[in-house]
Scaffold this motif. Structure first.
Motif, short mmCIF file in Angstrom:
data_model
loop_
_atom_site.label_atom_id
_atom_site.label_comp_id
_atom_site.label_asym_id
_atom_site.label_seq_id
_atom_site.Cartn_x
_atom_site.Cartn_y
_atom_site.Cartn_z
N UNK A 27 1.97 -7.78 5.58
CA UNK A 27 3.37 -7.64 5.98
C UNK A 27 3.70 -8.41 7.24
N UNK A 28 2.81 -8.35 8.21
CA UNK A 28 3.04 -9.09 9.46
C UNK A 28 3.10 -10.59 9.19
N UNK A 53 9.61 -12.88 0.67
CA UNK A 53 8.38 -12.63 1.42
C UNK A 53 8.10 -11.14 1.54
N UNK A 54 9.12 -10.37 1.88
CA UNK A 54 8.90 -8.93 2.02
C UNK A 54 8.66 -8.28 0.66
N UNK A 55 9.33 -8.74 -0.37
CA UNK A 55 9.13 -8.19 -1.70
C UNK A 55 7.72 -8.42 -2.22
N UNK A 58 5.44 -5.75 -0.90
CA UNK A 58 5.59 -4.48 -1.62
C UNK A 58 4.84 -4.51 -2.94
N UNK A 59 4.96 -5.60 -3.66
CA UNK A 59 4.27 -5.72 -4.94
C UNK A 59 2.75 -5.73 -4.76
N UNK A 60 2.29 -6.47 -3.78
CA UNK A 60 0.84 -6.54 -3.54
C UNK A 60 0.31 -5.18 -3.09
N UNK A 61 1.05 -4.50 -2.25
CA UNK A 61 0.61 -3.18 -1.79
C UNK A 61 0.53 -2.18 -2.93
N UNK A 63 0.02 -2.85 -6.04
CA UNK A 63 -1.11 -3.23 -6.89
C UNK A 63 -2.44 -2.81 -6.27
N UNK A 64 -2.57 -2.95 -4.97
CA UNK A 64 -3.80 -2.54 -4.29
C UNK A 64 -4.01 -1.04 -4.43
N UNK A 65 -2.95 -0.25 -4.21
CA UNK A 65 -3.07 1.20 -4.34
C UNK A 65 -3.37 1.61 -5.78
N UNK A 66 -2.76 0.93 -6.74
CA UNK A 66 -3.04 1.23 -8.15
C UNK A 66 -4.50 0.94 -8.49
#
Length: 80
Positions: A27-28, A53-55, A58-61, A63-66
């Protein structure tokens, strides 16, 4: 061979805390890149690139949690 496995384990996300740290870093970096886009492309184009960029974070996060949830369920199924 054993040493390579030990080094490889450093690059595996194991906990939700590690995932949060990685998502924060993403995110940073994304927001820094988005601010550069605002400078390079003034107006709506820069704002759309900033939103992209911000979206992407969100998508990567998500996917990581899933993937963490899936791996935990797979380990539980394999154990019992």
């Amino acid at each position: 061979m054993v040493m390579l496995k030990k080094i490889g384990r450093l690059f595996v996300i194991k906990t939700r805390f590690e995932a949060c740290l990685i998502i924060y870093a993403l995110g940073v970096g994304a927001m820094a890149r988005g601010m550069i886009y605002l400078d390079q492309y003034p107006g709506i184009g820069g704002k759309l690139l900033l939103a992209a960029c911000s979206g992407s974070v969100f998508l990567a996060g998500a996917k990581i949690f899933d993937c963490l949830r899936y791996e935990k369920a797979a380990r539980a199924a394999a154990d019992g």
